[in-house]
Write an enzyme that holds these catalytic residues in place. Structure first.
Site, PDB file in Angstrom:
ATOM      1  N   LYS A   1       0.740  -1.300  -0.073  1.00  0.00           N
ATOM      2  CA  LYS A   1      -0.075  -0.105   0.096  1.00  0.00           C
ATOM      3  C   LYS A   1       0.891   1.183  -0.135  1.00  0.00           C
ATOM      4  O   LYS A   1       1.944   1.393   0.807  1.00  0.00           O
ATOM      5  CB  LYS A   1      -0.798  -0.224   1.239  1.00  0.00           C
TER       6      LYS A   1
ATOM      7  N   SER B   1     -10.274   0.092   6.713  1.00  0.00           N
ATOM      8  CA  SER B   1      -9.568   0.243   5.421  1.00  0.00           C
ATOM      9  C   SER B   1      -9.018  -1.150   4.936  1.00  0.00           C
ATOM     10  O   SER B   1      -8.670  -1.075   3.913  1.00  0.00           O
ATOM     11  CB  SER B   1      -8.759   1.195   5.541  1.00  0.00           C
TER      12      SER B   1
ATOM     13  N   SER C   1      -9.933   2.270   2.662  1.00  0.00           N
ATOM     14  CA  SER C   1      -8.959   2.766   1.656  1.00  0.00           C
ATOM     15  C   SER C   1      -7.923   1.843   1.161  1.00  0.00           C
ATOM     16  O   SER C   1      -7.295   2.214  -0.102  1.00  0.00           O
ATOM     17  CB  SER C   1      -8.174   3.852   2.393  1.00  0.00           C
TER      18      SER C   1
END
Lengths: 484, 95, 505
Positions: free
Chosen positions: C83, C187, C163
């Site tokens: 990420k 997320s 997210s």
């Protein structure tokens, strides 16, 4: 001595509280492993934490915490075994994180007290509200470029103690005495070097004025005053300004001001004022600061003797006066020097020498106690030569001057120059006999009642003996021969 | 409590986020919507409840006072949008 | 199975790892195949912001050497996505924000350093909502991510959730055997649910936050996302661990999570919180939940109805605390030391111009919200109050865990929605996190496991919530759910299909 300002409408008293920022002595910074040393090339004592890089996290430095605890103990203050770090949010060029990690609601040290002494010898207690730990900011330089300010983050993250006093101070003199005393205590504790020129100690001064019997009026904060003299001048100037504002029918606004030493006045820092709202909240990157009680007790047990206690002890053990003890304890190094010289000796002799010839020599050579040209052991040896009658006091002063110049040990100088006192009564008698024979006229005058001439004979005899005669023996023998 | 355009301007100023005058009304409306929804917390009785500061899972620790970092000026400056020699720069600040 | 066969990228992480150790194929082969798939599919999915092909191949070669030397770490040679919130030394790290568009960290996050230590190969940096603020990966400055899943008979681009949407989409499509995520209010779990994969948010303090770009410090927690529960177990074992650089990191050993996947569930008590029956929740979600309950009962668990009375306040509490922390954490993006800078005549103009241009709408909105709730006169009413409610929410969990071992709930109140169905009302958007936020508030671990598909063929996840540091029980129960669900559905867009097409042409 009460400090008052006589205004047109009456007499005004001043009310002052101080927030002193003292840089903690430590190797590393409060929350990072970068060096806390003053100076260094720009941006070299900076970790990614100090520069506020993304993802960087603080971890508190144990020694900085210990230094705050020691200081709290030195101020006879309450130590909070649980305290907390908060974020103080504001934007500034030299504040990389966009917040300062400080302690707002729960400081590490609670209330304490400092006793100050004024010029007339009176003492007063000034309350300490609290002491908390916080990060220093970096440094902006505004005079290097026509359009830009330059930022150096070497100081960013260095540990500071903010020491807040109660509004107990009532005169510029008291404020000066307070800062001086606080600095003395910090230096004794070894928690801050107190060096105001390098900025390791600076004060925010809160000033208000009031007439007799009134509650507090609005105060102004004078930021970042960096010498004791300026603290005192700033208070005078600001108090005067406020009296004039009130008396001309205006009101004093609560605001931040700056002292301009060149003009001797304070001016408003409205640019910094606008919309201050620090939005304090507990720093979620840090846990509560929890102190082990045993650890605190250990710090307490290892505290050095502090100025007030040392002063009292010097007075009791060495018979020095209140004034002398004040001078001798102004710095720990002086007190240590003094005690090394005086312990077990004639303390009056030692006190007079340290405060007299020794201090004069420091002044003359421009040296400090730390790099004194004469060590405490050497001075003690010199005084030993006086008390065991190896040399007399007058010769000792010559020897001392040579010690200052050469750094040699007193005995070596005495031997090299043959300055040992003559105690051989035969030699003394012979010298006296010569002096009396050479001055028969004065002898006659003396015998006819001009007693004052005795000093003349002493002087002549000492001169004949190159100053080395033992003064007591010379006196005694002279009296005897003149009586014959 | 209702959040007006003056408050929006004040918050934006505190947060150093530039906003246009013609945005303030929309922002006020939007934030009012969110805070109106948040107002449901008024129902919760929190008397005698201590605020939760962190999860309380880690044990407090301190680092030793040893210099382990710093001396990385070029790394620290490597992302600077504007620098002069070894300094970061900002528009001249007049104090 | 050789790495260049079409299905190589469909393997689980554990299968890939074991194949590498057996030398059935090399990491260079596997990585080459994965990079080719990324090259083919990423222009459409936009799951990766930055692809680090050369670095990946170099890491792969190193891993092959380590395997040959018999020194393979637990992730040796396995290609994964990172990420783009984890700082990676020398590799651009953007947080999907214009303000960090060109930021190259001179340091490595602890989580990625741990993965490197164990031999993992990084394919690149995955897309996300800007600064991890969002539930649809719609706030990224690098554009939205397309969910590889499609509604039956429709090509409409769906959101992958957020997210960690890029990570979820990449893993679902086979562009990596796993990916790191971060979870502040859901997320990891919500995009895992939307993309039909598994993700776990471990206990707060289990993974170090050092070097991970902060959103809300008291909530942020890294975790793995992968196609199976066991894959997550292996990856978490590598990511987790004590870190002295993070004051909130917890110093306790990392257990063998993979071993825990095989544990018996006999006698476990599973709590079913009644407050998670949200009004208006689609019947299909309710049905899959009931199905999950039945599976666990069949596996020998005792099912217990429980109450977490403050659940409904979780979201509102979250939307005070998270923005408050965010408003402070994001103050450092000021255009002075790193990141984008928009000139200004004065220092304040520089700040205001930079932060206006550098942050997207949602990020600016959250900063404004956080600034407001901390500001003078509102702190007590909002922030302090929220912290007290947070205490009550945490107490709900500690109370209920005195009675049950694990909680079972839906992960999200809906399946993935289309990019153009994004609600205009921020509050409607925030409601996506209604089931995931409470565990974040309490700090307890929680996992999402794919349990089935809805009528349109879209995946739905179930959430398991455990006691502090009892990730092992989550892995045990998650594995059981996974076996029972036998989730074999595959997304419409897949690396293996691309590879097959490539071979065919």
């Amino acid at each position: 001595m009460t400090y008052r300002i006589e205004g047109r409408t009456g007499t005004w008293e001043i009310v002052v509280g101080l927030e002193v920022h003292a840089q903690v002595i430590s190797q590393a910074k409060l929350f990072s492993g970068a060096s806390a040393t003053y100076g260094g090339a720009p941006n070299t004592h900076v970790s990614f934490i100090d520069a506020g890089f993304p993802g960087m996290l603080p971890v508190v430095n144990r020694e900085c915490v210990a230094q705050a605890v020691r200081t709290g103990l030195g101020l006879a203050a309450h130590i909070n075994v649980v305290s907390r770090f908060d974020r103080k949010n504001y934007f500034y060029a030299d504040l990389p994180q966009g917040y300062q990690i400080s302690q707002f609601e729960h400081p590490i040290v609670g209330s304490g007290v400092i006793e100050i002494e004024l010029a007339d010898g009176a003492t007063r207690e000034i309350g300490i509200t609290r002491l908390h730990l916080e990060q220093d900011a970096g440094k902006s330089m505004h005079d290097q470029d026509p359009t830009r300010s330059f930022i150096d983050l070497n100081r960013s993250g260095v540990a500071l103690m903010e020491i807040v006093s109660e509004p107990d101070i009532r005169s510029p003199e008291e404020a000066g005495a307070y800062v001086r005393k606080l600095r003395q205590i910090l230096r004794y504790l070894g928690t801050c070097d107190g060096n105001m020129e390098e900025g390791s100690m600076r004060a925010d001064v809160n000033v208000s004025v009031r007439q007799a019997g009134e509650a507090f009026r609005t105060r102004c904060e004078i930021k970042n005053v960096n010498s004791i003299r300026y603290v005192m001048q700033a208070i005078e100037a600001e108090a005067q300004r406020q009296v004039e504002v009130w008396e001309s029918g205006g009101t004093v606004d609560q605001e931040t001001r700056l002292f301009d030493p060149g003009r001797g006045e304070t001016r408003s820092l409205r640019s910094k004022e606008d919309a201050h709202d620090y939005r304090y909240f507990p720093d979620p990157d840090l846990l509560p600061l929890v102190l082990d009680e045993g650890w605190v007790a250990g710090l307490k047990a290892s505290l050095p003797e502090l100025p007030d206690a040392k002063r009292a002890r010097l007075e009791a053990d060495y018979g020095v006066t209140r004034y002398e003890s004040g001078v001798l304890t102004a710095e720990q190094a002086i007190a240590d020097f003094y005690e090394t010289v005086a312990r077990g000796l004639d303390t009056r002799l030692a006190t007079n020498w340290v405060l007299g010839d020794f201090f004069a020599a420091l002044n003359r050579t421009g040296r400090s106690i730390e790099d004194s040209p004469v060590s405490a052991a050497s001075l003690r040896a010199l005084l030993g030569l006086i008390t065991d009658s190896t040399i007399n006091g007058k010769i000792a002063k010559d020897v001392f001057e040579e010690m200052v110049d050469t750094g040699d040990e007193p005995m070596a100088i005495v031997e090299r120059r043959g300055l040992k006192q003559v105690t051989d009564t035969g030699a003394i008698d012979a010298a006296i006999a010569r002096v009396l024979a050479d001055n028969a006229d004065k002898v006659a005058e003396y015998k006819s009642g001009k007693d004052k001439l005795f000093g003349f004979f002493v002087g002549q005899t000492m001169k004949a003996m190159a100053g080395k005669g033992n003064p007591a023996l010379v006196n005694e023998a002279l009296k005897k021969q003149l009586a014959d | 409590m209702s959040l007006d355009t003056a408050t929006v301007r004040r918050i934006a100023r505190l947060a150093r986020i530039g906003i246009e005058e013609n945005e303030t009304e929309g922002l006020a409306r939007e934030l009012n919507g969110i805070f109106g929804w948040i107002e449901q917390l008024d129902e919760v009785d929190v008397s005698g409840v201590a605020p939760m500061i962190g999860t309380g899972l880690a044990t407090p620790r301190m680092r030793e006072d040893v210099v382990t970092d710093g001396d990385r000026r070029d790394d620290v400056l490597s992302n600077a949008p504007d620098r002069v020699d070894a300094f970061f720069t900002v528009p001249k600040v007049v104090e | 199975m050789a790495a260049d066969t079409p299905n190589a990228l469909d393997m689980s992480l554990v299968e890939a790892r074991d194949g590498l150790v057996r030398k059935a194929f090399s990491s260079v082969e596997l990585t080459t195949a994965a990079l080719a798939a990324v090259e083919a599919l990423n222009p459409r999915l936009n799951a990766y912001i930055t692809v680090t092909g050369d670095q990946a191949l170099a890491q792969a070669a190193q891993a092959d050497a380590a395997i040959a030397a018999g020194e393979a770490g637990p992730m040796a040679g396995v290609p994964v996505g990172i990420k783009d919130l984890f700082c990676t030394k020398g590799v651009r790290t953007t947080a999907a924000s214009n303000i960090l568009r060109d930021f190259v960290p001179p340091y490595e996050s602890t989580v990625t350093a741990n993965l490197r230590r164990d031999g993992a190969v990084f394919l690149g940096k995955t897309n996300l909502d800007e600064f991890a603020m969002g539930s649809g990966n719609l706030t990224s400055a690098f554009g939205p991510v397309e969910n590889p899943w499609k509604r039956a008979g429709s090509d409409a681009a769906l959101v992958p959730g957020g997210s960690s949407g890029g990570s979820a989409a990449a893993v679902a499509a086979g562009l990596g055997f796993g990916a790191t995520g971060t979870d502040t209010g859901g997320s990891i779990r919500q995009p895992a649910s939307y993309c039909g994969i598994t993700g776990i948010k471990p206990t707060y303090g289990r993974c170090s936050r050092f070097g991970t770009i902060a959103f809300a410090s008291s909530l942020d927690q890294a975790g793995p996302m992968a196609r199976t529960v066991a894959d997550c177990a292996v990856m978490l074992g590598s990511m987790a661990g004590f870190d002295a650089q993070d004051s909130t990191s917890v110093d306790r050993p990392v257990p063998d999570y993979l071993a825990a996947c095989g544990r018996s569930l006999k006698g476990l008590r599973i709590g079913i919180p009644r407050e998670y029956h949200a009004p208006g929740m689609p019947a299909e979600i309710e049905a899959i939940w009931q199905q999950g309950i039945a599976w666990l009962r069949d596996a020998g668990c005792e099912i217990v109805d429980v109450s977490l009375p403050h659940t409904k306040y979780g979201l509102a509490t979250y939307y005070i605390i998270a923005p408050a922390e965010c408003s402070s954490n994001l103050a450092r993006y000021d255009g002075v030391r790193f990141g984008a800078r928009v000139a200004g005549g004065t220092l304040d103009e520089l700040y205001e111009n930079t932060r206006r241009a550098g942050f997207g709408d949602e990020t600016r909105r959250r900063i404004m919200m956080g600034t407001y709730v901390l500001s003078a006169g509102y702190y007590d009413a909002y922030y302090l109050k929220a912290q007290k409610v947070r205490s009550l929410i945490q107490r709900d969990f500690t109370d209920v865990f005195a009675d049950v071992d694990v909680l079972l709930t839906p992960t999200a109140p809906s399946a993935a929605f289309a990019q153009d169905e994004k609600p205009s009302d921020p509050v409607q958007m925030y409601l996506n996190d209604i089931f995931t936020v409470p565990a974040s508030m309490a700090g307890v671990p929680a996992m999402s496991v794919p349990a089935g598909v809805d009528a349109q063929g879209l995946p739905l996840g179930l959430q398991l919530i455990g006691r502090f540091f009892d990730e092992e029980t989550l892995f045990a129960v998650g594995s059981a759910l996974e076996r029972a669900a036998a989730f074999t559905h595959r997304p419409a867009l897949r690396a293996s299909d691309v590879a097959r097409a490539g071979i065919a042409s």
